[in-house]
Design a protein around this motif. Sequence first.
Motif, PDB file in Angstrom:
ATOM      1  N   THR A  57       0.807  -1.219   0.000  1.00  0.00           N
ATOM      2  CA  THR A  57       0.000   0.000   0.000  1.00  0.00           C
ATOM      3  C   THR A  57       0.840   1.268   0.000  1.00  0.00           C
ATOM      4  O   THR A  57       0.435   2.266  -0.576  1.00  0.00           O
ATOM      5  CB  THR A  57      -0.952   0.026   1.210  1.00  0.00           C
ATOM      6  OG1 THR A  57      -0.184  -0.131   2.408  1.00  0.00           O
ATOM      7  CG2 THR A  57      -1.970  -1.105   1.126  1.00  0.00           C
ATOM      8  N   THR A  58       2.017   1.231   0.621  1.00  0.00           N
ATOM      9  CA  THR A  58       2.870   2.424   0.642  1.00  0.00           C
ATOM     10  C   THR A  58       3.656   2.513  -0.667  1.00  0.00           C
ATOM     11  O   THR A  58       3.807   1.510  -1.379  1.00  0.00           O
ATOM     12  CB  THR A  58       3.864   2.389   1.816  1.00  0.00           C
ATOM     13  OG1 THR A  58       4.818   1.344   1.588  1.00  0.00           O
ATOM     14  CG2 THR A  58       3.149   2.179   3.156  1.00  0.00           C
ATOM     15  N   ASP A  59       4.172   3.686  -0.968  1.00  0.00           N
ATOM     16  CA  ASP A  59       4.984   3.847  -2.177  1.00  0.00           C
ATOM     17  C   ASP A  59       6.182   2.904  -2.154  1.00  0.00           C
ATOM     18  O   ASP A  59       6.502   2.279  -3.167  1.00  0.00           O
ATOM     19  CB  ASP A  59       5.454   5.299  -2.328  1.00  0.00           C
ATOM     20  CG  ASP A  59       4.336   6.235  -2.745  1.00  0.00           C
ATOM     21  OD1 ASP A  59       3.305   5.753  -3.272  1.00  0.00           O
ATOM     22  OD2 ASP A  59       4.489   7.463  -2.554  1.00  0.00           O
ATOM     23  N   GLN A  60       6.846   2.774  -1.006  1.00  0.00           N
ATOM     24  CA  GLN A  60       8.008   1.896  -0.893  1.00  0.00           C
ATOM     25  C   GLN A  60       7.621   0.437  -1.145  1.00  0.00           C
ATOM     26  O   GLN A  60       8.308  -0.269  -1.875  1.00  0.00           O
ATOM     27  CB  GLN A  60       8.659   2.039   0.489  1.00  0.00           C
ATOM     28  CG  GLN A  60       9.876   1.148   0.685  1.00  0.00           C
ATOM     29  CD  GLN A  60      11.016   1.485  -0.257  1.00  0.00           C
ATOM     30  OE1 GLN A  60      11.274   2.640  -0.548  1.00  0.00           O
ATOM     31  NE2 GLN A  60      11.693   0.464  -0.760  1.00  0.00           N
ATOM     32  N   GLU A  61       6.514  -0.016  -0.562  1.00  0.00           N
ATOM     33  CA  GLU A  61       6.062  -1.396  -0.765  1.00  0.00           C
ATOM     34  C   GLU A  61       5.703  -1.640  -2.222  1.00  0.00           C
ATOM     35  O   GLU A  61       6.017  -2.699  -2.777  1.00  0.00           O
ATOM     36  CB  GLU A  61       4.858  -1.698   0.129  1.00  0.00           C
ATOM     37  CG  GLU A  61       5.190  -1.773   1.605  1.00  0.00           C
ATOM     38  CD  GLU A  61       3.972  -1.761   2.508  1.00  0.00           C
ATOM     39  OE1 GLU A  61       4.117  -2.134   3.680  1.00  0.00           O
ATOM     40  OE2 GLU A  61       2.866  -1.375   2.057  1.00  0.00           O
ATOM     41  N   LYS A  62       5.072  -0.658  -2.860  1.00  0.00           N
ATOM     42  CA  LYS A  62       4.689  -0.820  -4.270  1.00  0.00           C
ATOM     43  C   LYS A  62       5.911  -0.811  -5.178  1.00  0.00           C
ATOM     44  O   LYS A  62       5.953  -1.533  -6.169  1.00  0.00           O
ATOM     45  CB  LYS A  62       3.694   0.265  -4.685  1.00  0.00           C
ATOM     46  CG  LYS A  62       2.308   0.044  -4.083  1.00  0.00           C
ATOM     47  CD  LYS A  62       1.301   1.012  -4.624  1.00  0.00           C
ATOM     48  CE  LYS A  62       1.219   2.240  -3.771  1.00  0.00           C
ATOM     49  NZ  LYS A  62       0.093   3.130  -4.098  1.00  0.00           N
ATOM     50  N   GLN A  63       6.917  -0.001  -4.848  1.00  0.00           N
ATOM     51  CA  GLN A  63       8.126   0.048  -5.669  1.00  0.00           C
ATOM     52  C   GLN A  63       8.933  -1.241  -5.545  1.00  0.00           C
ATOM     53  O   GLN A  63       9.501  -1.715  -6.514  1.00  0.00           O
ATOM     54  CB  GLN A  63       8.992   1.245  -5.269  1.00  0.00           C
ATOM     55  CG  GLN A  63       8.409   2.566  -5.696  1.00  0.00           C
ATOM     56  CD  GLN A  63       9.159   3.754  -5.107  1.00  0.00           C
ATOM     57  OE1 GLN A  63      10.225   3.604  -4.516  1.00  0.00           O
ATOM     58  NE2 GLN A  63       8.593   4.939  -5.263  1.00  0.00           N
ATOM     59  N   THR A  64       8.959  -1.822  -4.357  1.00  0.00           N
ATOM     60  CA  THR A  64       9.740  -3.037  -4.127  1.00  0.00           C
ATOM     61  C   THR A  64       8.988  -4.287  -4.560  1.00  0.00           C
ATOM     62  O   THR A  64       9.561  -5.179  -5.185  1.00  0.00           O
ATOM     63  CB  THR A  64      10.130  -3.153  -2.638  1.00  0.00           C
ATOM     64  OG1 THR A  64      10.805  -1.963  -2.253  1.00  0.00           O
ATOM     65  CG2 THR A  64      11.007  -4.363  -2.398  1.00  0.00           C
ATOM     66  N   GLY A  65       7.696  -4.349  -4.256  1.00  0.00           N
ATOM     67  CA  GLY A  65       6.882  -5.496  -4.657  1.00  0.00           C
ATOM     68  C   GLY A  65       7.519  -6.813  -4.269  1.00  0.00           C
ATOM     69  O   GLY A  65       7.939  -6.999  -3.131  1.00  0.00           O
ATOM     70  N   LEU A  66       7.608  -7.728  -5.216  1.00  0.00           N
ATOM     71  CA  LEU A  66       8.188  -9.051  -4.971  1.00  0.00           C
ATOM     72  C   LEU A  66       9.641  -9.149  -5.451  1.00  0.00           C
ATOM     73  O   LEU A  66      10.166 -10.252  -5.626  1.00  0.00           O
ATOM     74  CB  LEU A  66       7.326 -10.125  -5.641  1.00  0.00           C
ATOM     75  CG  LEU A  66       5.939 -10.299  -5.019  1.00  0.00           C
ATOM     76  CD1 LEU A  66       5.065 -11.211  -5.871  1.00  0.00           C
ATOM     77  CD2 LEU A  66       6.038 -10.808  -3.599  1.00  0.00           C
ATOM     78  N   MET A  67      10.282  -7.991  -5.623  1.00  0.00           N
ATOM     79  CA  MET A  67      11.692  -7.998  -6.033  1.00  0.00           C
ATOM     80  C   MET A  67      12.532  -8.801  -5.044  1.00  0.00           C
ATOM     81  O   MET A  67      12.248  -8.810  -3.847  1.00  0.00           O
ATOM     82  CB  MET A  67      12.247  -6.566  -6.071  1.00  0.00           C
ATOM     83  CG  MET A  67      11.766  -5.724  -7.201  1.00  0.00           C
ATOM     84  SD  MET A  67      12.573  -4.101  -7.091  1.00  0.00           S
ATOM     85  CE  MET A  67      11.979  -3.353  -8.588  1.00  0.00           C
ATOM     86  N   TYR A  68      13.548  -9.441  -5.570  1.00  0.00           N
ATOM     87  CA  TYR A  68      14.565 -10.172  -4.807  1.00  0.00           C
ATOM     88  C   TYR A  68      14.057 -11.464  -4.161  1.00  0.00           C
ATOM     89  O   TYR A  68      14.834 -12.170  -3.540  1.00  0.00           O
ATOM     90  CB  TYR A  68      15.217  -9.268  -3.741  1.00  0.00           C
ATOM     91  CG  TYR A  68      15.662  -7.953  -4.311  1.00  0.00           C
ATOM     92  CD1 TYR A  68      16.719  -7.887  -5.218  1.00  0.00           C
ATOM     93  CD2 TYR A  68      14.996  -6.782  -3.985  1.00  0.00           C
ATOM     94  CE1 TYR A  68      17.112  -6.676  -5.763  1.00  0.00           C
ATOM     95  CE2 TYR A  68      15.375  -5.570  -4.520  1.00  0.00           C
ATOM     96  CZ  TYR A  68      16.440  -5.515  -5.409  1.00  0.00           C
ATOM     97  OH  TYR A  68      16.811  -4.317  -5.952  1.00  0.00           O
TER      98      TYR A  68
END
Length: 161
Positions: A57-68
């Motif tokens: 929901t946050t910008d950081q969570e959306k930018q990172t998503g399921l990366m790595y």
Amino acid sequence: MSFDRKAVRFLSRSWLAAILVFAAFALAGAPAGAASFQPLEIVTKNGVQVFSVEMATTDQEKQTGLMYRKELADGKGMLFDFDPEQEVSMWMKNTYISLDMIFIRADGRILRIAENTEPLSTKIISSQGPARGVLEVPAGTAQKYGIRPGDRVAHPLFGSK
């Protein structure tokens, strides 16, 4: 029985340090940005499929998503909240596992499904219309459960069930 105050302080500090180290290892094993998991249902012609989704929901969570991430279990996923409903663009940069991206309208209907996305790709994957949310699940999930555009998603993000 008497206690040496220095020994007691040393033991107390040692226990505190051990607890902090244990907590750090426990948190390191948790998914990055794992704010909360919630149930999500998709109603298909084949029945109701239930998923446990991590919220982004946050910008950081959306930018990172399921990366790595190196794996994503069957029945698990990540739900991205794009309030208000809008044209959404995603990519697979730094994402090591292939995904199905399910673009969902504000009314809870599936707009589009991008199946078997290419890991580590910077190719833009568009919702091709306004979407309120995007559900990322392991590649092959849509085909496995018969999930199609027009199917209904039940989750508080999309109003009442």
